[in-house]
Design a protein around this motif. Structure first.
Motif, PDB file in Angstrom:
ATOM      1  N   VAL A 292       1.371   1.193  -1.155  1.00 61.63           N
ATOM      2  CA  VAL A 292       1.036   1.661   0.082  1.00 61.63           C
ATOM      3  C   VAL A 292      -0.327   2.057  -0.083  1.00 61.63           C
ATOM      4  O   VAL A 292      -1.203   2.393  -0.799  1.00 61.63           O
ATOM      5  CB  VAL A 292       1.689   3.087   0.368  1.00 61.63           C
ATOM      6  CG1 VAL A 292       1.387   3.620   1.522  1.00 61.63           C
ATOM      7  CG2 VAL A 292       3.243   2.753   0.085  1.00 61.63           C
ATOM      8  N   LEU A 293      -0.980   1.690   1.173  1.00 63.85           N
ATOM      9  CA  LEU A 293      -2.495   2.124   1.448  1.00 63.85           C
ATOM     10  C   LEU A 293      -2.287   3.491   1.915  1.00 63.85           C
ATOM     11  O   LEU A 293      -1.655   3.552   2.948  1.00 63.85           O
ATOM     12  CB  LEU A 293      -3.230   1.042   2.317  1.00 63.85           C
ATOM     13  CG  LEU A 293      -4.566   1.525   2.804  1.00 63.85           C
ATOM     14  CD1 LEU A 293      -5.496   1.519   1.604  1.00 63.85           C
ATOM     15  CD2 LEU A 293      -5.055   0.537   3.747  1.00 63.85           C
TER      16      LEU A 293
ATOM     17  N   HIS B 198      -8.800  -3.093   7.261  1.00 60.33           N
ATOM     18  CA  HIS B 198      -7.710  -3.024   7.236  1.00 60.33           C
ATOM     19  C   HIS B 198      -7.106  -4.760   6.739  1.00 60.33           C
ATOM     20  O   HIS B 198      -6.263  -4.634   6.155  1.00 60.33           O
ATOM     21  CB  HIS B 198      -6.527  -2.544   8.341  1.00 60.33           C
ATOM     22  CG  HIS B 198      -6.671  -0.907   8.470  1.00 60.33           C
ATOM     23  ND1 HIS B 198      -5.776  -0.342   7.830  1.00 60.33           N
ATOM     24  CD2 HIS B 198      -7.365  -0.238   9.079  1.00 60.33           C
ATOM     25  CE1 HIS B 198      -6.236   0.994   7.785  1.00 60.33           C
ATOM     26  NE2 HIS B 198      -7.190   1.050   8.739  1.00 60.33           N
TER      27      HIS B 198
ATOM     28  N   ALA C 164      -5.689  -3.954   3.072  1.00 62.74           N
ATOM     29  CA  ALA C 164      -4.176  -3.830   2.992  1.00 62.74           C
ATOM     30  C   ALA C 164      -3.469  -5.084   2.803  1.00 62.74           C
ATOM     31  O   ALA C 164      -2.120  -5.169   2.974  1.00 62.74           O
ATOM     32  CB  ALA C 164      -3.776  -3.275   4.341  1.00 62.74           C
ATOM     33  N   LYS C 165      -4.298  -6.122   2.450  1.00 66.01           N
ATOM     34  CA  LYS C 165      -3.699  -7.549   2.552  1.00 66.01           C
ATOM     35  C   LYS C 165      -2.508  -7.722   1.404  1.00 66.01           C
ATOM     36  O   LYS C 165      -1.668  -8.707   1.403  1.00 66.01           O
ATOM     37  CB  LYS C 165      -4.582  -8.633   2.472  1.00 66.01           C
ATOM     38  CG  LYS C 165      -5.537  -8.682   1.276  1.00 66.01           C
ATOM     39  CD  LYS C 165      -6.487  -9.747   1.335  1.00 66.01           C
ATOM     40  CE  LYS C 165      -7.477  -9.604   0.100  1.00 66.01           C
ATOM     41  NZ  LYS C 165      -8.482 -10.742   0.103  1.00 66.01           N
TER      42      LYS C 165
ATOM     43  N   VAL D 210      -0.639  -5.046  -0.006  1.00 64.23           N
ATOM     44  CA  VAL D 210       0.431  -3.742  -0.097  1.00 64.23           C
ATOM     45  C   VAL D 210       1.469  -4.148   0.633  1.00 64.23           C
ATOM     46  O   VAL D 210       1.594  -5.011   1.645  1.00 64.23           O
ATOM     47  CB  VAL D 210      -0.187  -2.714   0.333  1.00 64.23           C
ATOM     48  CG1 VAL D 210      -1.550  -2.264  -0.479  1.00 64.23           C
ATOM     49  CG2 VAL D 210      -0.611  -2.632   1.699  1.00 64.23           C
TER      50      VAL D 210
ATOM     51  N   ASP E  15       0.998  -0.294   4.798  1.00 66.00           N
ATOM     52  CA  ASP E  15      -0.439   0.026   5.277  1.00 66.00           C
ATOM     53  C   ASP E  15      -0.271   1.403   6.346  1.00 66.00           C
ATOM     54  O   ASP E  15       0.315   1.262   7.504  1.00 66.00           O
ATOM     55  CB  ASP E  15      -1.027  -0.936   6.046  1.00 66.00           C
ATOM     56  CG  ASP E  15      -2.593  -0.437   6.414  1.00 66.00           C
ATOM     57  OD1 ASP E  15      -2.819   0.800   6.365  1.00 66.00           O
ATOM     58  OD2 ASP E  15      -3.540  -1.447   6.796  1.00 66.00           O
TER      59      ASP E  15
ATOM     60  N   ILE F  67      -2.814  -6.079  10.506  1.00 65.46           N
ATOM     61  CA  ILE F  67      -2.353  -5.739   9.311  1.00 65.46           C
ATOM     62  C   ILE F  67      -0.951  -6.672   8.926  1.00 65.46           C
ATOM     63  O   ILE F  67      -0.569  -6.912   7.843  1.00 65.46           O
ATOM     64  CB  ILE F  67      -1.791  -4.320   9.345  1.00 65.46           C
ATOM     65  CG1 ILE F  67      -2.816  -3.386   9.591  1.00 65.46           C
ATOM     66  CG2 ILE F  67      -0.566  -3.724   8.286  1.00 65.46           C
ATOM     67  CD1 ILE F  67      -2.552  -1.937  10.080  1.00 65.46           C
TER      68      ILE F  67
ATOM     69  N   SER G 130       1.967  -7.533   5.248  1.00 61.14           N
ATOM     70  CA  SER G 130       2.153  -6.010   5.266  1.00 61.14           C
ATOM     71  C   SER G 130       2.819  -5.254   6.442  1.00 61.14           C
ATOM     72  O   SER G 130       2.673  -5.767   7.765  1.00 61.14           O
ATOM     73  CB  SER G 130       0.532  -5.168   4.979  1.00 61.14           C
ATOM     74  OG  SER G 130       0.162  -5.616   3.799  1.00 61.14           O
TER      75      SER G 130
ATOM     76  N   ALA H   1       2.922  -1.976   9.067  1.00 62.41           N
ATOM     77  CA  ALA H   1       2.168  -1.011   9.862  1.00 62.41           C
ATOM     78  C   ALA H   1       2.583   0.246  10.473  1.00 62.41           C
ATOM     79  O   ALA H   1       3.491   0.036  11.235  1.00 62.41           O
ATOM     80  CB  ALA H   1       1.489  -2.002  11.135  1.00 62.41           C
TER      81      ALA H   1
ATOM     82  N   LEU I 186      -7.782   0.892  -4.039  1.00 62.52           N
ATOM     83  CA  LEU I 186      -7.732  -0.298  -3.069  1.00 62.52           C
ATOM     84  C   LEU I 186      -8.975  -0.401  -2.344  1.00 62.52           C
ATOM     85  O   LEU I 186      -9.431  -1.696  -1.864  1.00 62.52           O
ATOM     86  CB  LEU I 186      -6.682  -0.217  -2.248  1.00 62.52           C
ATOM     87  CG  LEU I 186      -5.182  -0.194  -2.950  1.00 62.52           C
ATOM     88  CD1 LEU I 186      -4.282   0.089  -1.830  1.00 62.52           C
ATOM     89  CD2 LEU I 186      -4.914  -1.634  -3.125  1.00 62.52           C
TER      90      LEU I 186
ATOM     91  N   PRO J  49      -9.533  -4.526  -3.080  1.00 62.04           N
ATOM     92  CA  PRO J  49      -8.460  -4.723  -2.456  1.00 62.04           C
ATOM     93  C   PRO J  49      -7.473  -5.761  -3.431  1.00 62.04           C
ATOM     94  O   PRO J  49      -6.356  -5.870  -2.957  1.00 62.04           O
ATOM     95  CB  PRO J  49      -9.026  -5.566  -1.379  1.00 62.04           C
ATOM     96  CG  PRO J  49     -10.302  -4.817  -1.237  1.00 62.04           C
ATOM     97  CD  PRO J  49     -10.909  -4.926  -2.659  1.00 62.04           C
TER      98      PRO J  49
END
Length: 362
Positions: A23-24, A46, A50-51, A53, A56, A92, A97, A99, A319, A323
């Motif tokens: 998780v971000l 983002h 977050a690419k 995880v 996010d 996101i 991921s 959102a 992250l 990332p």
């Protein structure tokens, strides 16, 4: 938890699967436009961070103008913000991921500059003990109802923008926590005094959003709650009181709890009787295994992930700096799993050699 479990798909609830358990964390990067509109910097952040995880959580979107926590925070306080939020949710989703939009009201943890002239409000007119904050105005019951409505309409905007869920920010001494804490809530009406009264405001906010979702969506929309387990002040919020809140939130139907911790394995500072146990373990035992817990706090390496007690594992700083950390971890997991296996040919050769030796196969 082992890496192969962390990188396996995780069913957060029915019809809601995450590609992994990373998780971000809900970061407030303070890069929005002056009025809280999502900026190109927000979109880029983002998109990059977050690419890889599973989830996010977009941090600290304020539900009303007097609830902004900091300059540059994202706003979800009016319909004009939906367009930018839609772009953010789409960015996101682009790499797979899910959102979540975190909804917050600062309460007394703000000032008239941050809120662009709106006065700070709180359960009681008590100034925060730290930070450059104003003495807040005590909320009337009419004002409390308006803020509950603000949370509800903010959640509706998140739905319209295409987010997969919302997280109520009940941590970091913001308004939901201020109502729970005897240090900031000195009211004598139905929202203050006993724990039964102090718990009412956060429960009403959550219940209102649950009803909104039930009226408008199927059951795949996520409702989470972020919580600081305890306050360090002698007259502050105790872990035992928050455990009651957590169990009640589970009963009324939230989908996950997110623990705001300095370290994932931190122990209670305010409760000597529980000081030998990690707070995350205490929470998990108290609420049971069927409510997912997001654990956070200095999760920066494989050792931390394998040692932390939780169902999902949130990281912010790591992250942000790297990332691609999830990719590297998953590659390490793959290499470990392949090198630990013995091929059929190797096994046959080993069997043949051992047949010819004392104590061999056969």
């Amino acid at each position: 938890m082992k890496l192969n479990q962390i990188f396996s798909p995780y069913q957060l609830k029915t019809k809601f699967e995450l590609r992994n358990r990373l998780v971000l964390s809900p970061l407030n990067i303070q890069s929005s436009l002056f009025d809280g509109t999502v900026s190109l910097n927000d979109l880029d952040f983002h998109r990059r961070v977050a690419k890889h995880v599973g989830l996010d959580v977009v941090g600290s979107a304020y539900v009303s103008n007097n609830g902004s926590t900091a300059f540059g925070s994202i706003s979800v306080a009016d319909d004009n913000k939906i367009e930018g939020l839609t772009k953010l949710a789409s960015v996101i989703h682009r790499d797979g991921s899910k959102a979540i939009l975190q909804l917050v009201h600062a309460g007394r943890m703000t000032n008239h500059l941050i809120t662009q002239g709106s006065p700070a409000v709180a359960p009681s007119p008590i100034k925060a003990m730290h930070g450059q904050f104003d003495i807040p105005i005590e909320l009337t019951e009419t004002m409390i109802e308006q803020i509950i409505h603000d949370f509800e309409t903010a959640a509706k905007r998140a739905i319209l923008a295409g987010f997969d869920g919302v997280e109520l920010h009940g941590a970091n001494t913001f308004l939901l926590q201020q109502f729970m804490s005897p240090a900031s809530n000195k009211r004598s009406d139905k929202f203050g005094g006993s724990l039964i009264n102090r718990i009412q405001f956060p429960l009403l906010v959550v219940q209102r959003i649950i009803k909104l979702v039930q009226r408008n969506l199927d059951h795949s929309f996520i409702i989470g709650y972020r919580i600081s387990p305890e306050e360090f002040e002698s007259n502050g919020l105790k872990l035992a009181s928050n455990l009651i809140l957590m169990r009640t939130l589970k009963k009324i139907g939230i989908d996950y709890l997110s623990l705001s911790l300095h370290r994932y394995d931190q122990q209670s500072i305010a409760n000597n009787e529980l000081a030998t146990f990690p707070i995350a373990s205490i929470v998990k035992q108290a609420i049971g295994k069927d409510l997912p817990i997001i654990i956070s706090g200095e999760i920066n390496k494989r050792f931390d992930l394998e040692r932390a007690t939780g169902d999902l594992f949130a990281s912010g700083r790591k992250l942000m700096s790297d990332p691609n950390w999830p990719v590297k971890l998953n590659s390490e997991n793959f290499q470990m799993s392949t090198t630990s296996k013995i091929s059929y040919t190797e096994l046959s050769n080993l069997s043949h050699r051992n047949k010819n030796s004392v104590g061999g196969f056969g």
